[in-house]
Design a protein around this motif. Sequence first.
Motif, PDB file in Angstrom:
ATOM      1  N   ASN B  92       0.977  -1.249   0.368  1.00  0.00           N
ATOM      2  CA  ASN B  92      -0.010  -0.230  -0.177  1.00  0.00           C
ATOM      3  C   ASN B  92       0.825   0.789  -0.148  1.00  0.00           C
ATOM      4  O   ASN B  92       1.571   1.872   1.117  1.00  0.00           O
ATOM      5  N   PHE B  93       1.327   1.384  -1.402  1.00  0.00           N
ATOM      6  CA  PHE B  93       2.005   3.056  -1.368  1.00  0.00           C
ATOM      7  C   PHE B  93       1.304   4.612  -0.554  1.00  0.00           C
ATOM      8  O   PHE B  93       1.796   5.170  -0.890  1.00  0.00           O
ATOM      9  N   ALA B  94      -0.012   4.241  -0.475  1.00  0.00           N
ATOM     10  CA  ALA B  94      -0.770   5.557   0.082  1.00  0.00           C
ATOM     11  C   ALA B  94      -0.674   5.046   1.677  1.00  0.00           C
ATOM     12  O   ALA B  94      -0.649   6.222   2.038  1.00  0.00           O
ATOM     13  N   ASN B  95       0.121   4.865   2.624  1.00  0.00           N
ATOM     14  CA  ASN B  95       0.045   4.400   3.765  1.00  0.00           C
ATOM     15  C   ASN B  95       0.716   5.633   4.468  1.00  0.00           C
ATOM     16  O   ASN B  95       0.607   6.069   5.089  1.00  0.00           O
ATOM     17  N   GLY B  96       1.575   6.265   3.176  1.00  0.00           N
ATOM     18  CA  GLY B  96       2.174   7.406   3.835  1.00  0.00           C
ATOM     19  C   GLY B  96       2.237   8.399   3.583  1.00  0.00           C
ATOM     20  O   GLY B  96       1.654   9.610   4.956  1.00  0.00           O
ATOM     21  N   ALA B  97       0.786   8.701   3.023  1.00  0.00           N
ATOM     22  CA  ALA B  97      -0.264   9.718   2.341  1.00  0.00           C
ATOM     23  C   ALA B  97      -1.354   9.547   3.856  1.00  0.00           C
ATOM     24  O   ALA B  97      -1.841  10.693   3.795  1.00  0.00           O
ATOM     25  N   MET B  98      -1.998   8.462   4.156  1.00  0.00           N
ATOM     26  CA  MET B  98      -2.759   8.648   4.836  1.00  0.00           C
ATOM     27  C   MET B  98      -2.466   9.189   6.806  1.00  0.00           C
ATOM     28  O   MET B  98      -2.683   9.842   7.102  1.00  0.00           O
ATOM     29  N   VAL B  99      -0.753   9.054   6.317  1.00  0.00           N
ATOM     30  CA  VAL B  99      -0.052   9.497   8.086  1.00  0.00           C
ATOM     31  C   VAL B  99      -0.044  10.872   7.714  1.00  0.00           C
ATOM     32  O   VAL B  99      -1.060  11.960   8.483  1.00  0.00           O
ATOM     33  N   GLY B 100       0.078  11.843   6.550  1.00  0.00           N
ATOM     34  CA  GLY B 100      -0.074  12.657   6.327  1.00  0.00           C
ATOM     35  C   GLY B 100      -1.604  13.556   6.762  1.00  0.00           C
ATOM     36  O   GLY B 100      -1.542  14.716   7.361  1.00  0.00           O
ATOM     37  N   LEU B 101      -2.381  12.948   5.665  1.00  0.00           N
ATOM     38  CA  LEU B 101      -3.443  12.865   5.589  1.00  0.00           C
ATOM     39  C   LEU B 101      -4.444  13.202   7.445  1.00  0.00           C
ATOM     40  O   LEU B 101      -5.602  14.431   8.055  1.00  0.00           O
ATOM     41  N   ALA B 102      -3.659  12.092   8.234  1.00  0.00           N
ATOM     42  CA  ALA B 102      -4.137  12.749  10.207  1.00  0.00           C
ATOM     43  C   ALA B 102      -3.258  13.506  10.644  1.00  0.00           C
ATOM     44  O   ALA B 102      -4.111  13.630  11.268  1.00  0.00           O
ATOM     45  N   MET B 103      -2.435  13.660   9.958  1.00  0.00           N
ATOM     46  CA  MET B 103      -1.708  14.854  10.796  1.00  0.00           C
ATOM     47  C   MET B 103      -2.330  16.290  10.752  1.00  0.00           C
ATOM     48  O   MET B 103      -2.915  16.804  11.306  1.00  0.00           O
ATOM     49  N   TYR B 104      -2.778  16.753   9.233  1.00  0.00           N
ATOM     50  CA  TYR B 104      -4.100  17.794   8.477  1.00  0.00           C
ATOM     51  C   TYR B 104      -5.109  17.769   9.577  1.00  0.00           C
ATOM     52  O   TYR B 104      -5.542  18.831   9.648  1.00  0.00           O
ATOM     53  N   LEU B 105      -5.767  16.630   9.236  1.00  0.00           N
ATOM     54  CA  LEU B 105      -7.179  16.511  10.311  1.00  0.00           C
ATOM     55  C   LEU B 105      -6.989  16.259  12.001  1.00  0.00           C
ATOM     56  O   LEU B 105      -8.057  17.273  12.175  1.00  0.00           O
ATOM     57  N   THR B 106      -5.665  16.397  12.495  1.00  0.00           N
ATOM     58  CA  THR B 106      -5.397  16.794  13.737  1.00  0.00           C
ATOM     59  C   THR B 106      -5.003  18.322  13.842  1.00  0.00           C
ATOM     60  O   THR B 106      -5.848  18.863  14.422  1.00  0.00           O
ATOM     61  N   LEU B 107      -4.557  18.803  12.605  1.00  0.00           N
ATOM     62  CA  LEU B 107      -4.124  20.420  12.895  1.00  0.00           C
ATOM     63  C   LEU B 107      -5.876  20.920  13.071  1.00  0.00           C
ATOM     64  O   LEU B 107      -5.831  22.212  13.546  1.00  0.00           O
ATOM     65  N   THR B 108      -6.582  20.454  12.112  1.00  0.00           N
ATOM     66  CA  THR B 108      -8.447  21.045  11.598  1.00  0.00           C
ATOM     67  C   THR B 108      -8.917  21.004  12.798  1.00  0.00           C
ATOM     68  O   THR B 108      -9.381  21.835  13.568  1.00  0.00           O
ATOM     69  N   PHE B 109      -8.350  19.594  13.565  1.00  0.00           N
ATOM     70  CA  PHE B 109      -9.720  19.899  14.749  1.00  0.00           C
ATOM     71  C   PHE B 109      -9.322  20.241  16.084  1.00  0.00           C
ATOM     72  O   PHE B 109      -9.502  21.311  16.651  1.00  0.00           O
ATOM     73  N   VAL B 110      -7.633  20.178  15.900  1.00  0.00           N
ATOM     74  CA  VAL B 110      -7.539  21.530  16.975  1.00  0.00           C
ATOM     75  C   VAL B 110      -7.527  23.477  17.072  1.00  0.00           C
ATOM     76  O   VAL B 110      -8.077  24.576  17.601  1.00  0.00           O
ATOM     77  N   ASP B 111      -7.791  23.117  15.657  1.00  0.00           N
ATOM     78  CA  ASP B 111      -8.343  24.358  15.420  1.00  0.00           C
ATOM     79  C   ASP B 111      -9.307  25.050  15.630  1.00  0.00           C
ATOM     80  O   ASP B 111     -10.180  25.531  15.655  1.00  0.00           O
ATOM     81  N   GLY B 112     -10.169  24.187  15.231  1.00  0.00           N
ATOM     82  CA  GLY B 112     -11.898  24.160  14.824  1.00  0.00           C
ATOM     83  C   GLY B 112     -12.213  24.096  16.780  1.00  0.00           C
ATOM     84  O   GLY B 112     -13.442  24.498  16.516  1.00  0.00           O
TER      85      GLY B 112
END
Lengths: 232, 343
Positions: B92-112
Amino acid sequence: MLELSAVSSGYHGLEILHEVSVSVRTGEIVAIVGANGAGKTTTLRTAVGELKPMSGSVTLFGKPVSAGRSFDAARDGLMLVPENRALFGSLTVRENLTMGTWARNARNGFREQQILELFPILAERQEQRAETLSGGQQQMLAIARALMGAPHILLLDEPSTGLSPKFTWDVFNAVQQVKEQGVGVLIVEQNASQVLSLADRAYVLEAGSVVLEGTAAELAKDPRVQAAYLGA
Amino acid sequence: MTTTKPAPPSAPPSAVVHRATRSFSALAPQRTRHTLLTTAAVLAAAIIWAGVSAGSGTVLIQALVTGILTGGIYSLIAMGLTLIYGVLHIINFANGAMVGLAMYLTLTFVDGTGGMHPYIALIVVVPAMLALGAVLQAILLNPVMRAPLQVQLLITIGIALAVENILLLVYGPNPRSVALPGNRAVKIFGAAVELSRIYALVGAMILVAVLWLVLQKTRTGTAVRAVSANPEGARLVGINIKRIYVLTFAIGTAAAGAAGVLIAPFSTIEPTAGSIFNLTAFVVVVLGGMGNVPGALVGGFVVGLTEQLGALIMPGQSSLLAVFIVFLVVLFARPTGVFGRAS
């Protein structure tokens, strides 16, 4: 009852079975005998929906068996033990048996205790990984796993392959007891003499067609069967 | 008469034996002990060498502590990757991108939420990633499971590109960061470590343990292992394999997502932030044996330590250099991975 009506089937567009009709009722043992390449395994694989028939129909208690959904066939009480046994090698004996109950739903059937009495060796080796069992034990586990699913009809593909005479006897003895519990058994064998003494009815498959059918006792006496399969 | 032809003394090799190379269970004890001893010996030698190169005990301890802390995260990320490989046979070469996506979701959660603790985001992000993984498998990958391997590989690469570029579109190219309230440095054996990294390691180990228990002890987890061990057998007992595929891809994606949340407080968050983990996690998975879940756990720590010790032994080089040297040596010596079972 499992019924194959005029089923033609095969692989990659190559027809191996030609309009084969076979039926199995609950509580009887039906044998299919035939040489290598006669289409015995193809018959079983088509029966459970692993292969899509080119023509003809497969029904289980009147309901069509859908090709490509063999997991549904298991759910409806049709269990196949393939020749390679398809055990979960890295899982323990106990885990293999547990997975056998996956499709069981609310059906009544064999209880684990009964199955372990049928194959005592498995009870002793519950925590052992399936791949570490001997060939005979693996065959017993494969049958036991299928019985855990409380099948109405059990399909066995060459269960005696690679087994010593003692293990073969154990397996056939178990099959007899399975029948007495009201399960229908369709058993495919090259070893005609043994299987004909076990079965109630039998079919002889040659080059993808049923050439003879009848009670096992009749077929065992048939000169053509004796010449071809019983070495008489 | 009922005579059989003489049977061979042992059964013919069945499909069971061939499938066994991808194992979730612990390996044969003797072999594992041998492998662990060898790994420990190599590691000890590397530690001594690194210590001599560094010429300072404090620097060495700092490297060891950092290596273990990052190694735990690698384990978690690699666990999702190896699980997906073990069951679906897809890298699954999308594995890393999922880590990145989760970081941004965390960012959005904290900001939101006006500065909520970032780790609370786990409650939202992990289920979201679970759902995303399930949808991706059901819609994109399940229809091509019988297609040649490269079809599935290209789809995962496509998912990675899509995720990274959507992140770029939504959040822009500028690096971002998430603050962890109360974060400070503490001393462990004289090494300075941020609390956030310790939390991340503890969180990762808890999740690894939960994943392990789910796989080993639950009925569904056993079914996942059964599909991995023998898909045909699984179908024949009535398991709908495609559903297990969906579940497995979802779990793998959620593991990557959880890792993303855990590392967000000490990472530079940018759209391609996760891609480095593709490489590292892949090395971990190969070291541990493709599809071997406990192997991924050990492999994560080995890679984490290798990075840090390698930086001491070969100062000035990329920390990945040592990792790839180890990777190549393992591929030559043990192509099934250090903990992989010989087929």
